[in-house]
Design a protein around this motif. Structure first.
Motif, short mmCIF file in Angstrom:
data_model
loop_
_atom_site.label_atom_id
_atom_site.label_comp_id
_atom_site.label_asym_id
_atom_site.label_seq_id
_atom_site.Cartn_x
_atom_site.Cartn_y
_atom_site.Cartn_z
N VAL A 39 0.84 -1.21 0.00
CA VAL A 39 0.00 0.00 0.00
C VAL A 39 0.87 1.25 0.00
CG1 VAL A 39 -1.68 1.34 1.32
CG2 VAL A 39 -1.93 -1.15 1.14
N PHE A 40 0.55 2.17 -0.88
CA PHE A 40 1.18 3.49 -0.91
C PHE A 40 0.24 4.48 -0.24
CE2 PHE A 40 2.52 1.19 -4.79
CZ PHE A 40 3.88 1.11 -4.54
N PHE A 41 0.83 5.48 0.40
CA PHE A 41 0.04 6.40 1.22
C PHE A 41 0.09 7.83 0.68
CE2 PHE A 41 0.87 2.84 3.99
CZ PHE A 41 -0.32 2.69 4.67
N SER A 42 -0.81 8.64 1.21
CA SER A 42 -0.80 10.07 0.96
C SER A 42 -0.97 10.78 2.30
CB SER A 42 -1.91 10.48 -0.01
OG SER A 42 -3.18 10.17 0.52
N ALA A 43 -0.35 11.95 2.43
CA ALA A 43 -0.49 12.74 3.66
C ALA A 43 -1.88 13.35 3.70
CB ALA A 43 0.58 13.82 3.71
N ARG A 44 -2.48 13.38 4.87
CA ARG A 44 -3.81 13.95 5.06
C ARG A 44 -3.72 15.16 6.00
NH1 ARG A 44 -7.33 9.76 3.35
NH2 ARG A 44 -6.21 8.92 1.54
N PRO A 45 -4.67 16.08 5.90
CA PRO A 45 -4.64 17.27 6.78
C PRO A 45 -4.71 16.88 8.25
CG PRO A 45 -6.20 17.56 4.98
CD PRO A 45 -5.78 16.12 4.95
N ASP A 46 -4.02 17.63 9.08
CA ASP A 46 -4.10 17.41 10.53
C ASP A 46 -5.54 17.62 10.98
OD1 ASP A 46 -1.41 17.05 10.38
OD2 ASP A 46 -0.85 18.89 11.44
N SER A 47 -6.04 16.71 11.79
CA SER A 47 -7.43 16.80 12.22
C SER A 47 -7.65 15.84 13.38
CB SER A 47 -8.38 16.44 11.07
OG SER A 47 -9.70 16.30 11.52
N ASN A 48 -8.65 16.16 14.22
CA ASN A 48 -9.04 15.26 15.29
C ASN A 48 -10.19 14.37 14.89
OD1 ASN A 48 -7.12 16.12 17.22
ND2 ASN A 48 -8.37 17.92 17.70
N GLU A 49 -10.65 14.50 13.64
CA GLU A 49 -11.70 13.63 13.15
C GLU A 49 -11.15 12.23 12.94
OE1 GLU A 49 -14.44 16.61 10.42
OE2 GLU A 49 -12.71 15.60 9.51
N GLY A 50 -12.05 11.28 12.75
CA GLY A 50 -11.63 9.95 12.40
C GLY A 50 -11.03 9.94 11.00
N PRO A 51 -10.28 8.91 10.66
CA PRO A 51 -9.73 8.83 9.30
C PRO A 51 -10.86 8.72 8.29
CG PRO A 51 -9.52 6.72 10.41
CD PRO A 51 -9.99 7.69 11.45
N ARG A 52 -10.59 9.15 7.06
CA ARG A 52 -11.60 9.08 6.02
C ARG A 52 -11.53 7.71 5.33
NH1 ARG A 52 -14.13 13.90 4.33
NH2 ARG A 52 -13.52 15.63 5.69
N GLY A 53 -12.70 7.11 5.19
CA GLY A 53 -12.78 5.82 4.53
C GLY A 53 -12.99 5.97 3.03
N SER A 54 -13.39 4.90 2.38
CA SER A 54 -13.57 4.90 0.93
C SER A 54 -14.68 5.83 0.47
CB SER A 54 -13.86 3.47 0.45
OG SER A 54 -12.80 2.61 0.78
N LEU A 55 -15.61 6.16 1.36
CA LEU A 55 -16.68 7.09 1.02
C LEU A 55 -16.24 8.53 1.19
CD1 LEU A 55 -19.61 6.83 0.04
CD2 LEU A 55 -20.35 6.93 2.43
N ASN A 56 -15.00 8.73 1.67
CA ASN A 56 -14.40 10.05 1.88
C ASN A 56 -15.14 10.87 2.93
OD1 ASN A 56 -12.37 11.95 1.44
ND2 ASN A 56 -13.54 13.02 -0.15
N VAL A 57 -15.59 10.20 3.97
CA VAL A 57 -16.13 10.88 5.14
C VAL A 57 -15.41 10.34 6.37
CG1 VAL A 57 -18.40 11.30 4.11
CG2 VAL A 57 -18.01 9.21 5.41
N PRO A 58 -15.27 11.14 7.43
CA PRO A 58 -14.59 10.66 8.63
C PRO A 58 -15.32 9.46 9.23
CG PRO A 58 -14.78 13.05 8.67
CD PRO A 58 -15.63 12.57 7.53
N LEU A 59 -14.57 8.44 9.57
CA LEU A 59 -15.15 7.26 10.20
C LEU A 59 -15.49 7.55 11.66
CD1 LEU A 59 -12.71 4.54 8.81
CD2 LEU A 59 -14.88 5.31 7.84
N THR A 60 -16.53 6.90 12.15
CA THR A 60 -16.98 7.06 13.53
C THR A 60 -16.61 5.82 14.32
OG1 THR A 60 -18.85 8.41 12.79
CG2 THR A 60 -18.95 7.53 15.02
N ALA A 61 -15.84 5.99 15.38
CA ALA A 61 -15.40 4.85 16.18
C ALA A 61 -16.60 4.06 16.70
CB ALA A 61 -14.53 5.32 17.35
N GLY A 62 -16.61 2.77 16.39
CA GLY A 62 -17.66 1.89 16.87
C GLY A 62 -18.90 1.85 16.00
N TYR A 63 -19.00 2.75 15.01
CA TYR A 63 -20.25 2.84 14.24
C TYR A 63 -20.01 2.96 12.74
CZ TYR A 63 -22.19 3.48 18.86
OH TYR A 63 -22.53 3.29 20.17
N SER A 64 -18.79 2.81 12.28
CA SER A 64 -18.48 2.74 10.85
C SER A 64 -17.88 1.37 10.57
CB SER A 64 -17.47 3.82 10.44
OG SER A 64 -18.03 5.11 10.55
#
Length: 398
Positions: free
Chosen positions: A285-310
């Motif tokens: 897997v190759f990576f890309s840098a993402r903006p600093d944020s306290n949100e969850g990581p973005r999944g394939s749908l490009n929205v922040p994941l929610t711990a326990g509910y995504s």
């Protein structure tokens, strides 16, 4: 993560029926009579949807109901033009944040379908993943010398469904040599010889990089306190093969004992074999840098994941953006039932009744995710009147 097409598997799929046919002809000729007629195996869907009533769903707490609904609704900005979910998302925007209102909305707008595997059983595998945090550096140092590569410029991606609709979701990856597209380097070659890609950071442990690739996203703890966020950029085109499977095949671990913790402990005890272990998984897997944020990581749908509910799903079975009802257990056996949102995919998340639950960021989440290998059931909540997804057939006899 996207799946890649293995041309050798297509050739083998063609060759095996031919071999069987030739063997049958020889048998008939040798015996002096025709072999008995056998009806050929028919392909079957890799999963089916069975209509169910709302009362069939396991009970969930009000807090879990609201959290799961909000996780799903958080993606509605991405789904507003979706032909299946657009109207439901528009209506969801005005639903008050209380349990009776949410329950009423769901029952009014959605039907319930239980997922069944190809052999018509409701149970499947529910695993977990998380966003790890590993020590590292933006520059190579004596201790931080394991590169986290960005996407290489010479990686060519061919979307096969544009020519072959039956290969929807399949992509071919490789590198041009003259006018010929050749397979890209596998993980063993990249780990041993490096890559043309530019490193975006450096880690201190090759096992950290492997686990980062398995999770698909993570944070790199830098000196001074900053955490660099990285996410999935692309992949080298080889199928994912669990390194835990290699350890089982080598007799180093028992299948039932394979966890992230057990793999880490084995690597610590056998540093001289880490290169061999990592080469057993050709996927890289190759990576890309993402903006600093306290949100969850973005999944394939490009929205922040929610711990326990995504959850990550196989999009051939469950379309991204879907609202699901999950019933399983935590690693300690505690029951877990809640609505979850299908917002991510993964190379290892394939087939039938299958989901990967996102547990959050850091060590505690990693402990849960690493030990999560539970049986569970999934129901899909689907907009009333909408056509169900067309699940591709599995190969005949599989």
């Amino acid at each position: 993560m996207n799946l890649s097409l293995n041309p050798w598997s297509r050739r083998l799929a063609w060759a095996l029926p031919m071999i069987a046919l030739l063997a049958g002809c020889d048998a008939g000729k040798d015996s002096g009579k025709q072999p008995p007629s056998v009806e050929p195996a028919k392909p079957h869907a890799v999963a089916t949807y069975v209509s169910a009533v709302w009362e069939a769903l396991p009970a969930v707490s009000d807090s879990d109901l609201l959290a799961g609904f909000e996780s799903w609704r958080s993606a509605c900005q991405r789904l507003k033009a979706d032909p299946v979910w657009g109207a439901t998302c528009a209506a969801a925007a005005t639903v008050p944040g209380n349990a009776p209102a949410v329950r009423g909305f769901l029952k009014e707008r959605l039907d319930v379908f239980g997922l069944r595997s190809a052999d018509d059983t409701p149970n499947g595998l529910i695993t977990g993943y998380y966003e790890p945090v590993y020590p590292g550096s933006l520059t190579k140092t004596a201790t931080a010398n394991v590169p986290v590569y960005g996407v290489p410029d010479d990686l060519i991606i061919v979307n096969l469904e544009s020519i072959y609709p039956e290969l929807k979701g399949k992509r071919l990856r490789g590198r041009l040599e003259g006018r010929v597209l050749k397979p890209y380097d596998d993980a063993g070659a990249i780990n041993g010889q490096g890559s043309t890609a530019k490193p975006i950071a450096w880690l201190t442990n090759p096992m950290d990089l492997q686990f980062l690739q398995i999770q698909g996203s993570g944070r790199i703890q830098l000196k001074g306190g900053r955490q660099l966020r990285v996410g999935y950029g692309d992949q080298n085109g080889y199928p994912y093969r669990p390194i835990g499977r290699w350890l089982v095949e080598q007799g180093e671990l028992k299948k039932e004992d394979v966890t992230m913790g057990a793999i880490s402990a084995w690597a610590t005890a056998h540093p001289e074999r880490i290169t061999q272990l990592l080469a057993s998984n050709p996927s890289y897997v190759f990576f890309s840098a993402r903006p600093d944020s306290n949100e969850g990581p973005r999944g394939s749908l490009n929205v922040p994941l929610t711990a326990g509910y995504s959850v990550a799903v196989d999009r051939k079975v469950i379309p991204l953006g879907s609202l699901l009802w999950l019933s399983t257990t935590k690693p300690d056996g505690t029951p877990l039932a809640r609505p979850v949102a299908a917002q991510d995919t993964g190379g290892a998340i394939t087939g039938e009744v299958r989901a990967d639950l996102f547990w959050g960021t850091g060590e505690a989440a990693g402990e849960l995710a690493g030990n999560m290998k539970q049986q569970g059931q999934i129901w899909m909540l689907w907009p009333k009147g909408a056509a169900l997804p067309q699940v591709p057939d599995a190969p005949a006899g599989s």
